[in-house]
Write a protein that holds these residues in place. Structure first.
Motif, PDB file in Angstrom:
ATOM      1  N   THR A  25      -3.276  14.898   8.590  1.00 27.37           N
ATOM      2  CA  THR A  25      -2.100  14.148   8.167  1.00 27.37           C
ATOM      3  C   THR A  25      -2.060  12.738   8.747  1.00 27.37           C
ATOM      4  OG1 THR A  25      -0.835  15.081  10.015  1.00 27.37           O
ATOM      5  CG2 THR A  25      -0.734  16.235   7.907  1.00 27.37           C
ATOM      6  N   ALA A  26      -3.129  12.339   9.444  1.00 27.04           N
ATOM      7  CA  ALA A  26      -3.131  11.015  10.059  1.00 27.04           C
ATOM      8  C   ALA A  26      -3.097   9.916   9.006  1.00 27.04           C
ATOM      9  CB  ALA A  26      -4.378  10.856  10.928  1.00 27.04           C
ATOM     10  N   PRO A  27      -2.396   8.804   9.267  1.00 29.75           N
ATOM     11  CA  PRO A  27      -2.339   7.698   8.310  1.00 29.75           C
ATOM     12  C   PRO A  27      -3.730   7.133   8.058  1.00 29.75           C
ATOM     13  CG  PRO A  27      -0.672   7.449  10.020  1.00 29.75           C
ATOM     14  CD  PRO A  27      -1.572   8.541  10.467  1.00 29.75           C
ATOM     15  N   PRO A 189       2.532  19.738 -15.850  1.00 30.99           N
ATOM     16  CA  PRO A 189       2.492  20.214 -14.470  1.00 30.99           C
ATOM     17  C   PRO A 189       3.071  19.200 -13.483  1.00 30.99           C
ATOM     18  CG  PRO A 189       0.317  19.440 -15.140  1.00 30.99           C
ATOM     19  CD  PRO A 189       1.181  19.413 -16.376  1.00 30.99           C
ATOM     20  N   VAL A 190       3.925  19.678 -12.587  1.00 30.83           N
ATOM     21  CA  VAL A 190       4.486  18.843 -11.529  1.00 30.83           C
ATOM     22  C   VAL A 190       4.243  19.567 -10.210  1.00 30.83           C
ATOM     23  CG1 VAL A 190       6.547  17.743 -10.589  1.00 30.83           C
ATOM     24  CG2 VAL A 190       6.251  17.908 -13.077  1.00 30.83           C
ATOM     25  N   GLY A 191       3.400  18.989  -9.375  1.00 35.24           N
ATOM     26  CA  GLY A 191       3.034  19.621  -8.127  1.00 35.24           C
ATOM     27  C   GLY A 191       3.235  18.722  -6.927  1.00 35.24           C
ATOM     28  N   ALA A 192       2.706  19.183  -5.789  1.00 35.15           N
ATOM     29  CA  ALA A 192       2.805  18.425  -4.540  1.00 35.15           C
ATOM     30  C   ALA A 192       1.420  18.140  -3.973  1.00 35.15           C
ATOM     31  CB  ALA A 192       3.631  19.208  -3.520  1.00 35.15           C
ATOM     32  N   GLY A 193       0.399  18.234  -4.829  1.00 37.59           N
ATOM     33  CA  GLY A 193      -0.974  18.077  -4.386  1.00 37.59           C
ATOM     34  C   GLY A 193      -1.438  16.635  -4.307  1.00 37.59           C
ATOM     35  N   TYR A 214       1.469  11.767  -1.346  1.00 41.84           N
ATOM     36  CA  TYR A 214       0.898  13.020  -0.829  1.00 41.84           C
ATOM     37  C   TYR A 214       1.102  13.101   0.677  1.00 41.84           C
ATOM     38  CZ  TYR A 214      -2.561  16.706   0.030  1.00 41.84           C
ATOM     39  OH  TYR A 214      -3.191  17.867   0.419  1.00 41.84           O
ATOM     40  N   TYR A 215       1.493  14.277   1.134  1.00 39.53           N
ATOM     41  CA  TYR A 215       1.847  14.441   2.542  1.00 39.53           C
ATOM     42  C   TYR A 215       0.632  14.355   3.466  1.00 39.53           C
ATOM     43  CZ  TYR A 215      -0.098  19.154   2.169  1.00 39.53           C
ATOM     44  OH  TYR A 215      -0.941  20.210   1.971  1.00 39.53           O
ATOM     45  N   GLY A 216      -0.539  14.648   2.949  1.00 42.95           N
ATOM     46  CA  GLY A 216      -1.736  14.703   3.782  1.00 42.95           C
ATOM     47  C   GLY A 216      -2.559  13.434   3.707  1.00 42.95           C
ATOM     48  N   LYS A 217      -3.789  13.556   4.127  1.00 47.82           N
ATOM     49  CA  LYS A 217      -4.727  12.442   4.075  1.00 47.82           C
ATOM     50  C   LYS A 217      -4.894  12.001   2.623  1.00 47.82           C
ATOM     51  CE  LYS A 217      -9.598  11.428   5.044  1.00 47.82           C
ATOM     52  NZ  LYS A 217     -10.886  12.027   5.522  1.00 47.82           N
TER      53      LYS A 217
END
Length: 519
Positions: A25-27, A189-193, A214-217
């Motif tokens: 999750t690092a910027p 489709p609506v996701g969080a990927g 996106y919450y991750g990298k």
């Protein structure tokens, strides 16, 4: 990362995961390193509803659009994504799952426990079409504990539930999108990927761009274009010319030449996918076990692997892939023996004047039509009249899902690729009565009460050695009954430009270009 959760406390496990996820999750720099990656595929998608999807390639795409609760690495190790950890009760009947905080769908809806409850309620709703429901049929209900915790209540303990939770099947769509589009959400489709679907031109292309929130990298690729190119030779030519960057499942005949090209790279891990000729066990000439066994002896599987597939597969010697937990190599092999096949047909009172109807897709699996034509030739060589018909993939799938009273299936080519490295999905998912169409995808309509008892016992058994023994017993039974002509285990062949580094290719027939680089 998740294997020790039950040995050391849940809180400690979460603390360790929080530390290990700092890198994830690092910027990172906002600008993508690669503007567009073009991937050549052979067939178009039918749905992006992950609960409806049965095709691994499109489940792969669903992973990119929605993200998974856990990500399954090529070696089967699980890495936390939308779920950060779980705790299992002593009796194995309650799974408490912690969800990641601060995640939003691309329509702004929060990802939370309520979204997961909606998902499990839909999966368990018998009125909705969920072909892979059997994979989580041990789940009785899903409760919301708090905003970021759910509790799965099980009918019976299930040892491989953790890897099951890495499947696209349990991926949560945006509840807002479900309300807005209804069942047409399959097209919206609506996701969080890490990616967002922005364009879908049927029969031509599927376009995704990276999710800026996106919450991750953040992905290194800004845009992925999945180009639908049914002709495999055309896909290969486009790869060589640079029109596409990745060729999904090139021709087996050309794999060696592609691999020898210094500008290209070929990955070909042995797969979980088995390719077979389904034999209808409840209808028609293949209802007779002797006929099914005869057809197995009539086909030279090793010749198909060597001469048709050029070594991009290996002949089946058990009812599932050898890379799965619970695989057993059978003592009795159906080695090529046309005389024995003829003798069995004679014993069965087979009428050689009747015509066997065989079906095949074209372009879904490695040389599928050519394999079917070869099986047809082997059966004709022992005097069996065979009519072969070819169908496009959506039409073919529709025919597989009809109930027995409507089914026209006699002999048909199909593949089955378990989505985690355990024989349960192979042996339960194809051969129990519960998965006979339209409830599931066991299109051979094999139904054996004794077999079902063994498989249910294997699902309830938590001791690995005892569980493996039960899976072995089930394998012996189904191997003898021959609901399939046992053909081969595929290798997952993917060809791409040699300057692409960091492509994640798995034995569950998925690949992830999310964080590749081009040198």
């Amino acid at each position: 990362m998740l294997k020790g959760f039950r040995r050391f406390g849940f809180a400690m496990a979460l603390a360790v995961l929080a530390a290990t996820m700092m890198i994830f999750t690092a910027p990172v720099e906002a600008k993508a390193q690669i503007n567009t990656l073009t991937i050549g595929i052979g067939v178009d998608a039918d749905t992006f509803n992950p609960q409806e999807q049965t095709t691994t390639l499109f489940q792969n795409m669903c992973d990119l659009i929605y993200d998974n609760l856990f990500f399954q690495e090529p070696d089967g190790n699980l890495v936390p994504r939308l779920a950060t950890g779980y705790e299992v009760s002593k009796d194995g009947l309650t799974w408490t799952i912690k969800l990641r905080k601060g995640v939003k769908y691309t329509d702004g809806t929060p990802f939370n426990a309520q979204a997961m409850k909606v998902t499990f309620d839909r999966i368990l709703n018998p009125k909705l079409r969920v072909p892979l429901r059997f994979a989580v049929s041990m789940v009785k209900s899903c409760d919301v504990v708090d905003d970021y915790t759910i509790k799965l209540n099980l009918k019976y303990p299930f040892a491989p539930l953790a890897p099951t939770l890495s499947m696209a099947l349990v991926t949560a769509m945006s509840p807002t999108a479900i309300k807005k589009y209804g069942e047409d959400v399959r097209q919206h489709p609506v996701g969080a990927g890490p990616y967002v679907l922005t364009e879908w031109v049927k029969g031509d292309r599927i376009v995704m761009v990276r999710n800026k929130d996106y919450y991750g990298k953040k992905p290194t690729v800004e845009k992925i274009v999945w180009k639908v190119v049914p002709e495999v030779s055309t896909r290969e030519a486009m790869l060589r010319s640079g029109e596409i960057d990745v060729c999904y499942k090139p021709s087996p005949a050309n794999v060696a030449a592609l691999d020898a090209d210094s500008n290209l790279k070929v990955d070909a891990p042995l797969d979980t996918r088995t390719i077979f000729m389904g034999l209808n066990c409840q209808k028609g000439i293949t209802k007779n076990k002797l006929v099914r066994q005869a057809f197995n002896y009539a086909v030279d599987k090793r010749a198909i692997v060597k001469k048709i597939l050029f070594g991009t597969a290996q002949a089946m010697d058990g009812p599932c892939s050898p890379i799965l937990f619970g695989y057993k190599k059978m003592a009795n092999q159906y080695d090529y023996d046309p005389e024995k096949a003829k003798a069995l047909l004679k014993k069965a009172g087979f009428d050689f004047n009747q015509v066997v109807k065989m079906r095949t897709p074209n372009g879904r699996y490695l040389f599928d039509k050519q394999v079917s034509e070869t099986v047809q030739a082997f059966l004709q060589a022992i005097g069996v009249k065979v009519e072969l018909r070819t169908y496009d993939w959506p039409t073919y799938v529709a025919g597989l899902l009809k109930p027995i009273e409507e089914s026209e299936l006699e002999v048909f080519l199909l593949g089955w690729g378990p989505l985690f490295l355990d024989a349960d999905m192979a042996l339960y998912g194809q051969f129990t009565c519960a998965v006979n169409p339209p409830k599931g995808l066991g299109s051979a309509f094999y139904c054996n009460a004794e077999y079902d008892k063994i498989m249910l016992a294997s699902r309830r058994e938590m001791d690995p050695k005892k569980r493996k023994a039960l899976l072995f017993k089930a394998s012996d039974m189904v191997w003898d009954d021959c609901p399939w002509i046992w053909l081969h285990v595929e290798k997952f062949v993917l060809a791409y430009k040699n300057n692409i580094k960091g492509m994640v290719v798995t034995p569950t027939e998925k690949f992830y270009p999310t964080y590749i680089t081009m040198q």
